[in-house]
Design a protein around this motif. Structure first.
Motif, PDB file in Angstrom:
ATOM      1  N   ASN A 185      -9.402 -10.314  -1.810  1.00  0.00           N
ATOM      2  CA  ASN A 185      -9.192 -11.302  -2.872  1.00  0.00           C
ATOM      3  C   ASN A 185      -8.014 -10.945  -3.775  1.00  0.00           C
ATOM      4  O   ASN A 185      -7.810 -11.579  -4.809  1.00  0.00           O
ATOM      5  CB  ASN A 185     -10.455 -11.433  -3.719  1.00  0.00           C
ATOM      6  CG  ASN A 185     -10.817 -10.132  -4.413  1.00  0.00           C
ATOM      7  OD1 ASN A 185     -10.201  -9.086  -4.170  1.00  0.00           O
ATOM      8  ND2 ASN A 185     -11.813 -10.191  -5.285  1.00  0.00           N
ATOM      9  N   GLY A 186      -7.271  -9.918  -3.402  1.00  0.00           N
ATOM     10  CA  GLY A 186      -6.129  -9.517  -4.208  1.00  0.00           C
ATOM     11  C   GLY A 186      -6.493  -8.706  -5.433  1.00  0.00           C
ATOM     12  O   GLY A 186      -5.608  -8.315  -6.202  1.00  0.00           O
ATOM     13  N   GLY A 187      -7.765  -8.417  -5.613  1.00  0.00           N
ATOM     14  CA  GLY A 187      -8.197  -7.738  -6.816  1.00  0.00           C
ATOM     15  C   GLY A 187      -7.914  -6.245  -6.844  1.00  0.00           C
ATOM     16  O   GLY A 187      -7.858  -5.638  -7.912  1.00  0.00           O
ATOM     17  N   SER A 188      -7.734  -5.648  -5.682  1.00  0.00           N
ATOM     18  CA  SER A 188      -7.454  -4.208  -5.605  1.00  0.00           C
ATOM     19  C   SER A 188      -6.217  -3.969  -4.761  1.00  0.00           C
ATOM     20  O   SER A 188      -6.018  -4.628  -3.741  1.00  0.00           O
ATOM     21  CB  SER A 188      -8.641  -3.464  -4.975  1.00  0.00           C
ATOM     22  OG  SER A 188      -9.790  -3.566  -5.778  1.00  0.00           O
ATOM     23  N   THR A 189      -5.420  -3.022  -5.206  1.00  0.00           N
ATOM     24  CA  THR A 189      -4.232  -2.630  -4.453  1.00  0.00           C
ATOM     25  C   THR A 189      -4.117  -1.108  -4.454  1.00  0.00           C
ATOM     26  O   THR A 189      -4.713  -0.417  -5.298  1.00  0.00           O
ATOM     27  CB  THR A 189      -2.938  -3.213  -5.057  1.00  0.00           C
ATOM     28  OG1 THR A 189      -2.822  -2.777  -6.422  1.00  0.00           O
ATOM     29  CG2 THR A 189      -2.942  -4.729  -5.030  1.00  0.00           C
ATOM     30  N   ARG A 190      -3.376  -0.615  -3.510  1.00  0.00           N
ATOM     31  CA  ARG A 190      -3.125   0.824  -3.424  1.00  0.00           C
ATOM     32  C   ARG A 190      -1.745   1.007  -2.811  1.00  0.00           C
ATOM     33  O   ARG A 190      -1.349   0.249  -1.930  1.00  0.00           O
ATOM     34  CB  ARG A 190      -4.182   1.516  -2.570  1.00  0.00           C
ATOM     35  CG  ARG A 190      -4.063   3.035  -2.486  1.00  0.00           C
ATOM     36  CD  ARG A 190      -5.116   3.596  -1.541  1.00  0.00           C
ATOM     37  NE  ARG A 190      -6.475   3.302  -2.001  1.00  0.00           N
ATOM     38  CZ  ARG A 190      -7.546   3.470  -1.233  1.00  0.00           C
ATOM     39  NH1 ARG A 190      -7.430   3.895   0.011  1.00  0.00           N
ATOM     40  NH2 ARG A 190      -8.740   3.208  -1.711  1.00  0.00           N
ATOM     41  N   TYR A 191      -1.029   2.034  -3.279  1.00  0.00           N
ATOM     42  CA  TYR A 191       0.338   2.258  -2.823  1.00  0.00           C
ATOM     43  C   TYR A 191       0.548   3.707  -2.406  1.00  0.00           C
ATOM     44  O   TYR A 191      -0.089   4.622  -2.942  1.00  0.00           O
ATOM     45  CB  TYR A 191       1.333   1.921  -3.941  1.00  0.00           C
ATOM     46  CG  TYR A 191       1.305   0.477  -4.364  1.00  0.00           C
ATOM     47  CD1 TYR A 191       0.479   0.062  -5.410  1.00  0.00           C
ATOM     48  CD2 TYR A 191       2.106  -0.471  -3.733  1.00  0.00           C
ATOM     49  CE1 TYR A 191       0.446  -1.269  -5.802  1.00  0.00           C
ATOM     50  CE2 TYR A 191       2.078  -1.804  -4.118  1.00  0.00           C
ATOM     51  CZ  TYR A 191       1.237  -2.195  -5.145  1.00  0.00           C
ATOM     52  OH  TYR A 191       1.211  -3.510  -5.531  1.00  0.00           O
ATOM     53  N   ALA A 192       1.457   3.886  -1.499  1.00  0.00           N
ATOM     54  CA  ALA A 192       1.910   5.237  -1.200  1.00  0.00           C
ATOM     55  C   ALA A 192       2.653   5.770  -2.417  1.00  0.00           C
ATOM     56  O   ALA A 192       3.303   5.011  -3.147  1.00  0.00           O
ATOM     57  CB  ALA A 192       2.837   5.229   0.013  1.00  0.00           C
ATOM     58  N   GLU A 193       2.562   7.052  -2.631  1.00  0.00           N
ATOM     59  CA  GLU A 193       3.203   7.664  -3.796  1.00  0.00           C
ATOM     60  C   GLU A 193       4.705   7.401  -3.794  1.00  0.00           C
ATOM     61  O   GLU A 193       5.315   7.219  -4.844  1.00  0.00           O
ATOM     62  CB  GLU A 193       2.942   9.168  -3.790  1.00  0.00           C
ATOM     63  CG  GLU A 193       3.449   9.899  -5.021  1.00  0.00           C
ATOM     64  CD  GLU A 193       3.066  11.365  -5.019  1.00  0.00           C
ATOM     65  OE1 GLU A 193       2.119  11.736  -4.306  1.00  0.00           O
ATOM     66  OE2 GLU A 193       3.751  12.151  -5.714  1.00  0.00           O
ATOM     67  N   SER A 194       5.308   7.340  -2.628  1.00  0.00           N
ATOM     68  CA  SER A 194       6.755   7.177  -2.519  1.00  0.00           C
ATOM     69  C   SER A 194       7.242   5.802  -2.976  1.00  0.00           C
ATOM     70  O   SER A 194       8.431   5.629  -3.260  1.00  0.00           O
ATOM     71  CB  SER A 194       7.206   7.423  -1.077  1.00  0.00           C
ATOM     72  OG  SER A 194       6.579   6.506  -0.197  1.00  0.00           O
ATOM     73  N   VAL A 195       6.347   4.811  -3.042  1.00  0.00           N
ATOM     74  CA  VAL A 195       6.763   3.460  -3.428  1.00  0.00           C
ATOM     75  C   VAL A 195       6.089   2.986  -4.713  1.00  0.00           C
ATOM     76  O   VAL A 195       6.412   1.907  -5.218  1.00  0.00           O
ATOM     77  CB  VAL A 195       6.478   2.440  -2.302  1.00  0.00           C
ATOM     78  CG1 VAL A 195       7.095   2.906  -0.984  1.00  0.00           C
ATOM     79  CG2 VAL A 195       4.992   2.164  -2.143  1.00  0.00           C
ATOM     80  N   GLU A 196       5.167   3.775  -5.241  1.00  0.00           N
ATOM     81  CA  GLU A 196       4.442   3.412  -6.460  1.00  0.00           C
ATOM     82  C   GLU A 196       5.426   3.099  -7.573  1.00  0.00           C
ATOM     83  O   GLU A 196       6.369   3.862  -7.840  1.00  0.00           O
ATOM     84  CB  GLU A 196       3.530   4.568  -6.874  1.00  0.00           C
ATOM     85  CG  GLU A 196       2.681   4.289  -8.094  1.00  0.00           C
ATOM     86  CD  GLU A 196       1.436   3.503  -7.768  1.00  0.00           C
ATOM     87  OE1 GLU A 196       0.698   3.914  -6.875  1.00  0.00           O
ATOM     88  OE2 GLU A 196       1.204   2.456  -8.418  1.00  0.00           O
TER      89      GLU A 196
END
Length: 123
Positions: free
Chosen positions: A53-64
């Protein structure tokens, strides 16, 4: 199910690109989605993921802080806004659909993969 990623290209360091991912065959409304990338001679690596639902996201440290993943208003679209691009971002970028509804940062959690789009960042 076929996923298609597009929007890649050649950009100078510091520039921006927006990648898109669409699905044909069915909507991925109830599944988490993600972006991965693979540079020449390197293994495929996780970039970003978004929940159903788009409510949670997570990123690699290199692109955060530089990249933003989002889902489109249409049920079968997803985006990756890439800002402040660096030469080390150069890679083929793939979109993928997860088995579950939540975020997932490992390739094993994904069932369907797009064909990839090339992103090249010049210094």
């Amino acid at each position: 199910v076929q996923l298609q990623a597009f929007g890649g290209g050649l950009v100078q360091a510091g520039g921006s690109l927006r990648l898109s991912c669409t699905s044909s065959g069915r909507r991925f409304t109830n599944n988490g989605m993600g972006w991965f990338r693979q540079a020449p001679g390197k293994e495929r690596e996780f970039v970003a993921t978004v929940s159903w639902n788009g409510g949670s996201t997570r990123y690699a440290e290199s692109v955060e802080g530089r990249f933003t993943i989002s889902r489109g208003y249409a049920a079968n679209t997803m985006y990756l806004q890439m800002n402040s691009l660096k030469p080390e971002d150069t890679a083929v970028h793939y979109c993928a659909e997860a088995r579950g509804a939540s975020v997932a940062s490992t390739a094993a959690a994904y069932t369907y993969w797009g064909q990839g789009t090339q992103v090249t960042v010049s210094s």
